[in-house]
Design a protein around this motif. Sequence first.
Motif, PDB file in Angstrom:
ATOM      1  N   LYS A 140       0.846  -1.199   0.000  1.00 55.03           N
ATOM      2  CA  LYS A 140       0.000   0.000   0.000  1.00 55.03           C
ATOM      3  C   LYS A 140       0.879   1.245   0.000  1.00 55.03           C
ATOM      4  O   LYS A 140       2.004   1.224   0.498  1.00 55.03           O
ATOM      5  CB  LYS A 140      -0.903   0.049   1.244  1.00 55.03           C
ATOM      6  CG  LYS A 140      -1.926  -1.061   1.364  1.00 55.03           C
ATOM      7  CD  LYS A 140      -2.660  -0.943   2.692  1.00 55.03           C
ATOM      8  CE  LYS A 140      -3.639  -2.095   2.888  1.00 55.03           C
ATOM      9  NZ  LYS A 140      -4.296  -2.029   4.219  1.00 55.03           N
ATOM     10  N   LYS A 155      -3.394   6.333  -1.647  1.00 49.48           N
ATOM     11  CA  LYS A 155      -3.168   7.194  -2.815  1.00 49.48           C
ATOM     12  C   LYS A 155      -4.376   7.237  -3.733  1.00 49.48           C
ATOM     13  O   LYS A 155      -4.619   8.230  -4.411  1.00 49.48           O
ATOM     14  CB  LYS A 155      -1.932   6.713  -3.576  1.00 49.48           C
ATOM     15  CG  LYS A 155      -0.633   7.233  -2.971  1.00 49.48           C
ATOM     16  CD  LYS A 155       0.519   7.163  -3.951  1.00 49.48           C
ATOM     17  CE  LYS A 155       1.710   7.921  -3.395  1.00 49.48           C
ATOM     18  NZ  LYS A 155       2.868   7.849  -4.311  1.00 49.48           N
ATOM     19  N   GLU A 156      -5.142   6.141  -3.753  1.00 51.38           N
ATOM     20  CA  GLU A 156      -6.327   6.118  -4.616  1.00 51.38           C
ATOM     21  C   GLU A 156      -7.519   6.833  -4.003  1.00 51.38           C
ATOM     22  O   GLU A 156      -8.615   6.860  -4.573  1.00 51.38           O
ATOM     23  CB  GLU A 156      -6.702   4.680  -4.992  1.00 51.38           C
ATOM     24  CG  GLU A 156      -6.938   3.749  -3.827  1.00 51.38           C
ATOM     25  CD  GLU A 156      -5.705   2.954  -3.429  1.00 51.38           C
ATOM     26  OE1 GLU A 156      -5.862   1.825  -2.941  1.00 51.38           O
ATOM     27  OE2 GLU A 156      -4.568   3.488  -3.580  1.00 51.38           O
ATOM     28  N   GLY A 157      -7.354   7.424  -2.796  1.00 56.65           N
ATOM     29  CA  GLY A 157      -8.390   8.265  -2.213  1.00 56.65           C
ATOM     30  C   GLY A 157      -9.314   7.583  -1.223  1.00 56.65           C
ATOM     31  O   GLY A 157     -10.275   8.194  -0.754  1.00 56.65           O
ATOM     32  N   LYS A 158      -9.015   6.345  -0.840  1.00 53.70           N
ATOM     33  CA  LYS A 158      -9.865   5.623   0.111  1.00 53.70           C
ATOM     34  C   LYS A 158      -9.267   5.707   1.509  1.00 53.70           C
ATOM     35  O   LYS A 158      -8.065   5.563   1.686  1.00 53.70           O
ATOM     36  CB  LYS A 158      -9.988   4.159  -0.311  1.00 53.70           C
ATOM     37  CG  LYS A 158     -10.848   3.318   0.612  1.00 53.70           C
ATOM     38  CD  LYS A 158     -10.813   1.857   0.201  1.00 53.70           C
ATOM     39  CE  LYS A 158     -11.548   0.981   1.208  1.00 53.70           C
ATOM     40  NZ  LYS A 158     -11.402  -0.462   0.888  1.00 53.70           N
ATOM     41  N   SER A 187     -11.661  11.432   3.871  1.00 54.27           N
ATOM     42  CA  SER A 187     -11.240  11.009   2.531  1.00 54.27           C
ATOM     43  C   SER A 187     -10.943  12.196   1.613  1.00 54.27           C
ATOM     44  O   SER A 187     -10.319  12.039   0.568  1.00 54.27           O
ATOM     45  CB  SER A 187     -12.307  10.114   1.891  1.00 54.27           C
ATOM     46  OG  SER A 187     -13.478  10.857   1.634  1.00 54.27           O
ATOM     47  N   ASP A 237      -6.194  15.390   1.111  1.00 52.16           N
ATOM     48  CA  ASP A 237      -5.067  14.853   0.358  1.00 52.16           C
ATOM     49  C   ASP A 237      -3.774  15.657   0.567  1.00 52.16           C
ATOM     50  O   ASP A 237      -2.771  15.402  -0.069  1.00 52.16           O
ATOM     51  CB  ASP A 237      -5.403  14.765  -1.128  1.00 52.16           C
ATOM     52  CG  ASP A 237      -5.799  16.111  -1.717  1.00 52.16           C
ATOM     53  OD1 ASP A 237      -5.861  17.085  -0.952  1.00 52.16           O
ATOM     54  OD2 ASP A 237      -6.049  16.166  -2.932  1.00 52.16           O
TER      55      ASP A 237
END
Length: 837
Positions: A639, A658-661, A690, A693
Amino acid sequence: MLYLLSVKYNGKEARAEMYFYDDEKHVLVRVPDYSDHHPYLLTDLKPDELAERYPDVLKHKGFNRLDVVEKYDPLSDRWILMTKVEALDPLSIGGAKDSIREQLKGHAWEAKIKYHHCYIYDSNLIPGMPYTLEDGKPKIVLSPIPEHIEKLIREMVKDKTELAEYLSWAQILNTPIPKLKRIAIDIEVESPQGIIPKPENAEKPVIAVAYYASDGQKGVLLLKRWQEVPEIKLGDAKITVFEDEKSLLAAAFSLINAYPVVLTFNGDNFDLPYLYNRAKKLGFKPEEIPIEWSPKAEYAELKNAVHIDLYAFFTNRSMRVYAFGNKYREGRTLDEVASALLGIGKVKHDEAISEMTPERLVEYNLRDAELTYKLTAFNDDLVVKLIILMMRISKLPIEDLTRHNISAWIRNMFYYEHRQRGWLIPNPEDILSIKGQTSTKAIIKGKKYMGAIVINPKPGVYFNVVVVDFASLYPSVIKKWNLSYETVRCPHEECRDNKIPGTPHWVCKRKRGLMSEIIGILRDLRVYVYKKGAKASKDEQEKMQYEVIQSALKVFLNASYGVFGAESFSLYCPPVAESTTALGRYSILKTMEKAVKMGIPVLYGDTDSLFLWNPTQDKLESLLQGVLNDLQIDLSIDKEYKWVVFSKRKKNYLGLLKEGKVDIKGLTGKKRNTPDYIKNVFSDIIAELSKADNILVFEKSVEKVEEKVKDSLKHLKKHEVPLDQLAFKVALTKSLKEYTKTTPQHVKAARQLLEYRKKLKLVPPDVKLEEAVPEGEIIAFVKTRNKEGVKAVQVARLDEIDPDKYIEIMKTTLQQVLDALEIDFEDLLEGKTQTLF
């Protein structure tokens, strides 16, 4: 081609029967045993000694014959002679009070293996594989291995004997999987809201039977209970209305008989037993009922089809975690599983099933059948493919595979291998008496040995965190260190210096262990062949095939070590499990040392993974290669987080991938019985986090989390939350009158509900408790300030709610997330603000 789906014992004909799926005619083909195979057990008594000491065995009505066979004893590492005691039927071997097994207590081996499994071992059958019939004898059909797969294997394995084993497994895994013709069945029974009728009583009529099949057939058989039934149109589904229930059931039975595979969701416990008992009540003759069931039966069977109950399959923890990535929590409801995997759930309703309009009932019933079918059809029949592949690996028939847990799969796989090699299958007590117990002290209460290592986290917020994960850590050390129940603490004096780090145990230098060999092959095929093949393939069908194969292997591998530390496992060997975890700890500590020497900060470690803070690409690649060279274990990136927040507690962190979850260690906020209001607060917090970032947005998100929790607490204190949002929903698991020693909260509420129903004359005043509020009814209740502390939702008022009790539940639910964010719940309760920044 004929694909072996099942093997059963036919008591009337006193022999085994094989059930094959004909993928051309799409029918089930029944093939009786051709070899005159009989049930048996093995004993260490010589034939004359047996006759002298246990004459009743030879006089037993089911006794057939004696034979002397040679077996390899893996515990003593020598070949021995055993007496094979053969019987005419399985019950004569074991299962009855006067069985041969009971008479030979202390001198019996392989006496508790189910006969149909024994038949599979001795006949060298592999369930799930294709066969042809030659003079009534099944002959296996193996497909050639694709060139690039064989090339990968040959590059990896140089030893000729080992190579043959790898190629043999690859052939089994690569052989095509059939498209099964199947039908999903779901029934609806007339019953009040929230009440589940008992299938053994089958007192209420079946009012609808929905079906959804692979050949496009779908529809609902509907009982006419209204004066007029309007013409119902629901896509291309066929709606058939019946004047009487017996005709409806006859039509349902015709459908069941028309398909080789029948799917249900919880059909073992409800649909099929209910249909069986209801049909008997309505006067059906035994030969007219296609269902075989009894209260003592392990599961409901069909006379002319294979029955797959998806409930047991999806509640299987190994499937949930390793095959479906924990997308659903428990898998106990069709709605939960379908919503998670298909993105569509059951039809929602407020009214009781029996109070639905014809249109509503048809829609509701058909949706359940549709979901049941589609759970086997999504992603190009993924579930069917997994089932067939795992049948091939475990050597279990389809009913046993789908209804039993992973330990039964692994046990059967090893038993099969024992028989193929001529090994004696040891009794559990033999392993324990020879191998002894564990030596390390467990940290977790209830465990018998020290488990995986958990490295304390460094509290705080960290950006750019990479998690590296050992590829199949435990299977890797099992292979590398030759761990198996017969090799750990082997009987050879010269092996005692081959110590396992962190334990007093040694491992055999003479022979390769069975567990090490099989687990090692499956691990290598998954990591180096099928995962690699899936990534490299440019053909989508081929890529999907390899993904399914590696997924099936993953399920087995991730459970392969733990079973040897479970007392319920028949090859239970504590030193094997203890050695495996010790080597796991050794591997992760060596990796951590290497990372620190390279200047990579290690933030946290748990079992088989390490959290690394902002490593450069060069250092990361160097670490992965160094671990492979030194430990012969693959370390890979698992991850990548934009940020991770650690609290002071172990196994307690949250981060944004990184995928936003948002990833949280243990989703405590989604317990099944948590009131909706608190569940929604938890979901809102996750949604807010979430969005974060970068560091600035993260700060604002934490502030908004504080505000959200404070507002939620304020609404609770002011009694502004609707009762239905605060309700706990718990089913009565037995009749009200059976609760005598203790009175759980939902039972208190149920008794209040009884009085409420009597008061409104919803039930007669002299009605029995079990009829007014029956077993199976879902009781909705809230926590209040009255003497009993609870009230049924139907009789409660908002001003009676006890906010303090809900605040405590909210604290428990949110504590994990708030601790990681360093938000003090007590401060929020008092209206204070205190965050990380």
